[in-house]
Write a protein that holds these residues in place. Structure first.
Motif, PDB file in Angstrom:
ATOM      1  N   TYR A 143      39.210  47.383  43.649  1.00  0.00           N
ATOM      2  CA  TYR A 143      39.478  48.556  42.887  1.00  0.00           C
ATOM      3  C   TYR A 143      40.349  49.712  43.300  1.00  0.00           C
ATOM      4  O   TYR A 143      41.347  50.353  42.774  1.00  0.00           O
ATOM      5  CB  TYR A 143      38.396  49.138  42.254  1.00  0.00           C
ATOM      6  CG  TYR A 143      38.470  50.240  41.185  1.00  0.00           C
ATOM      7  CD1 TYR A 143      38.926  50.221  39.872  1.00  0.00           C
ATOM      8  CD2 TYR A 143      38.104  51.738  41.749  1.00  0.00           C
ATOM      9  CE1 TYR A 143      39.129  51.366  39.241  1.00  0.00           C
ATOM     10  CE2 TYR A 143      38.264  52.762  41.095  1.00  0.00           C
ATOM     11  CZ  TYR A 143      38.960  52.559  39.855  1.00  0.00           C
ATOM     12  OH  TYR A 143      38.919  53.928  38.995  1.00  0.00           O
ATOM     13  N   ALA A 144      40.048  50.250  44.768  1.00  0.00           N
ATOM     14  CA  ALA A 144      40.701  51.079  45.343  1.00  0.00           C
ATOM     15  C   ALA A 144      42.154  50.731  45.565  1.00  0.00           C
ATOM     16  O   ALA A 144      42.907  51.530  45.546  1.00  0.00           O
ATOM     17  CB  ALA A 144      39.948  51.315  46.835  1.00  0.00           C
ATOM     18  N   PHE A 145      42.386  49.485  45.992  1.00  0.00           N
ATOM     19  CA  PHE A 145      43.909  49.031  46.007  1.00  0.00           C
ATOM     20  C   PHE A 145      44.610  49.254  44.780  1.00  0.00           C
ATOM     21  O   PHE A 145      45.655  49.912  45.048  1.00  0.00           O
ATOM     22  CB  PHE A 145      44.082  47.507  46.543  1.00  0.00           C
ATOM     23  CG  PHE A 145      45.152  47.028  46.530  1.00  0.00           C
ATOM     24  CD1 PHE A 145      46.405  47.471  47.451  1.00  0.00           C
ATOM     25  CD2 PHE A 145      45.475  45.857  45.674  1.00  0.00           C
ATOM     26  CE1 PHE A 145      47.596  47.011  47.316  1.00  0.00           C
ATOM     27  CE2 PHE A 145      46.812  45.412  45.843  1.00  0.00           C
ATOM     28  CZ  PHE A 145      47.647  46.034  46.672  1.00  0.00           C
ATOM     29  N   LEU A 146      44.209  48.791  43.526  1.00  0.00           N
ATOM     30  CA  LEU A 146      44.597  48.937  42.294  1.00  0.00           C
ATOM     31  C   LEU A 146      45.001  50.568  42.021  1.00  0.00           C
ATOM     32  O   LEU A 146      45.986  50.730  41.486  1.00  0.00           O
ATOM     33  CB  LEU A 146      43.920  48.252  41.456  1.00  0.00           C
ATOM     34  CG  LEU A 146      43.851  46.592  41.516  1.00  0.00           C
ATOM     35  CD1 LEU A 146      43.197  46.159  40.309  1.00  0.00           C
ATOM     36  CD2 LEU A 146      45.276  46.123  41.104  1.00  0.00           C
ATOM     37  N   LYS A 147      43.808  51.211  42.418  1.00  0.00           N
ATOM     38  CA  LYS A 147      44.047  52.600  42.042  1.00  0.00           C
ATOM     39  C   LYS A 147      45.298  53.360  42.734  1.00  0.00           C
ATOM     40  O   LYS A 147      45.833  53.965  42.345  1.00  0.00           O
ATOM     41  CB  LYS A 147      42.645  53.457  42.208  1.00  0.00           C
ATOM     42  CG  LYS A 147      42.504  54.688  41.783  1.00  0.00           C
ATOM     43  CD  LYS A 147      41.430  55.236  42.273  1.00  0.00           C
ATOM     44  CE  LYS A 147      41.099  56.775  41.910  1.00  0.00           C
ATOM     45  NZ  LYS A 147      39.786  57.112  42.223  1.00  0.00           N
ATOM     46  N   ALA A 148      45.254  52.960  44.209  1.00  0.00           N
ATOM     47  CA  ALA A 148      46.266  53.481  45.064  1.00  0.00           C
ATOM     48  C   ALA A 148      47.642  53.100  44.556  1.00  0.00           C
ATOM     49  O   ALA A 148      48.577  53.713  44.651  1.00  0.00           O
ATOM     50  CB  ALA A 148      46.046  53.127  46.452  1.00  0.00           C
ATOM     51  N   SER A 149      47.773  51.897  44.155  1.00  0.00           N
ATOM     52  CA  SER A 149      48.974  51.234  43.862  1.00  0.00           C
ATOM     53  C   SER A 149      49.534  51.868  42.499  1.00  0.00           C
ATOM     54  O   SER A 149      50.663  52.057  42.462  1.00  0.00           O
ATOM     55  CB  SER A 149      49.151  49.628  43.452  1.00  0.00           C
ATOM     56  OG  SER A 149      48.481  48.871  44.558  1.00  0.00           O
ATOM     57  N   ARG A 150      48.528  52.166  41.606  1.00  0.00           N
ATOM     58  CA  ARG A 150      48.974  52.713  40.451  1.00  0.00           C
ATOM     59  C   ARG A 150      49.401  54.171  40.707  1.00  0.00           C
ATOM     60  O   ARG A 150      50.379  54.726  40.079  1.00  0.00           O
ATOM     61  CB  ARG A 150      47.702  52.766  39.323  1.00  0.00           C
ATOM     62  CG  ARG A 150      47.659  51.442  38.872  1.00  0.00           C
ATOM     63  CD  ARG A 150      46.431  51.422  37.706  1.00  0.00           C
ATOM     64  NE  ARG A 150      45.949  50.175  37.265  1.00  0.00           N
ATOM     65  CZ  ARG A 150      44.814  49.525  37.522  1.00  0.00           C
ATOM     66  NH1 ARG A 150      43.893  50.469  37.978  1.00  0.00           N
ATOM     67  NH2 ARG A 150      44.480  48.846  37.177  1.00  0.00           N
TER      68      ARG A 150
END
Length: 155
Positions: A143-150
Motif C-alpha cells: 500500500y505504501a508503495f502504491l501511495k508513493a507511486s500515485r
C-alpha cells in the motif's frame, strides 16, 4: 564609437541572445521529454512490479512448504523474486527516491515471509509457517508503495 561599431556590437549581442535562447529552449524541451517519458513509463512499471511482487508473495505465503523437497527450499520462489527485482531495478532508473525506497520495502517484506518459512521449517517444529503479521507487513508495504507511486505520478 562609429555607426559601424555600434551595428557590429548590436549584431554580436543579437547572436549571443539567440544562442542563449536556443540553449534554454533545447534544455526545456529535453526536460519536458524526460518528464513525459517518466509519466508514460511509471504507471506501466509500477503495475508490473506490483503484480510480480504479488506473484512472489502468493508463492511464498500460500504454498505448503512442507511439500517442497528440503533440498529445493532455498530456491523456492526465487524465480518470482528475480522478476520482481528486475522491475525494481528498472524503476530505480527514473523514479523518485521515495518511490524506490517504498518498492524496496515491499520486496523486503515478501522476502521476510520467505525467510520466516525457511527458519520455521529448518527447526522441524509443528509451528505453522504462515505468519499473518508478516503478511500484514507486506500488505502495508505494498500500500505504501502504491501511495508513493500515485503521489509521484501526480493528479
Amino acid at each position: 564609437m562609429s555607426a559601424q561599431d555600434l551595428s557590429a556590437a548590436a549584431a554580436l549581442a543579437a547572436v549571443v541572445i539567440s544562442l542563449i535562447n536556443v540553449g534554454l529552449s533545447s534544455l526545456l524541451v529535453r526536460r519536458q521529454e524526460g518528464q513525459r517519458w517518466r509519466r508514460e513509463q511509471l504507471p506501466e512499471t509500477v503495475t508490473k512490479l506490483v503484480e510480480a511482487a504479488f506473484r512472489w508473495e502468493v508463492k511464498v505465503f500460500e504454498s505448503d512448504w512442507q511439500l517442497v523437497p528440503e533440498a529445493d527450499r532455498h530456491l523456492f520462489g526465487m524465480e518470482e523474486a528475480r522478476v520482481a527485482m528486475e522491475l525494481a531495478s528498472k524503476l530505480d532508473v527514473f523514479a523518485a527516491p521515495e518511490t524506490i525506497s517504498a518498492a524496496q520495502r515491499m520486496l523486503d517484506a515478501v522476502d521476510q515471509i520467505r525467510m520466516h518459512n525457511l527458519r520455521v521449517l529448518s527447526k522441524s517444529s509443528d509451528e505453522n509457517p504462515r505468519s499473518w503479521s508478516l503478511y500484514w507487513e507486506w500488505a502495508e508495504a505494498q500500500y505504501a508503495f502504491l501511495k508513493a507511486s500515485r503521489r509521484e505520478m501526480g493528479p
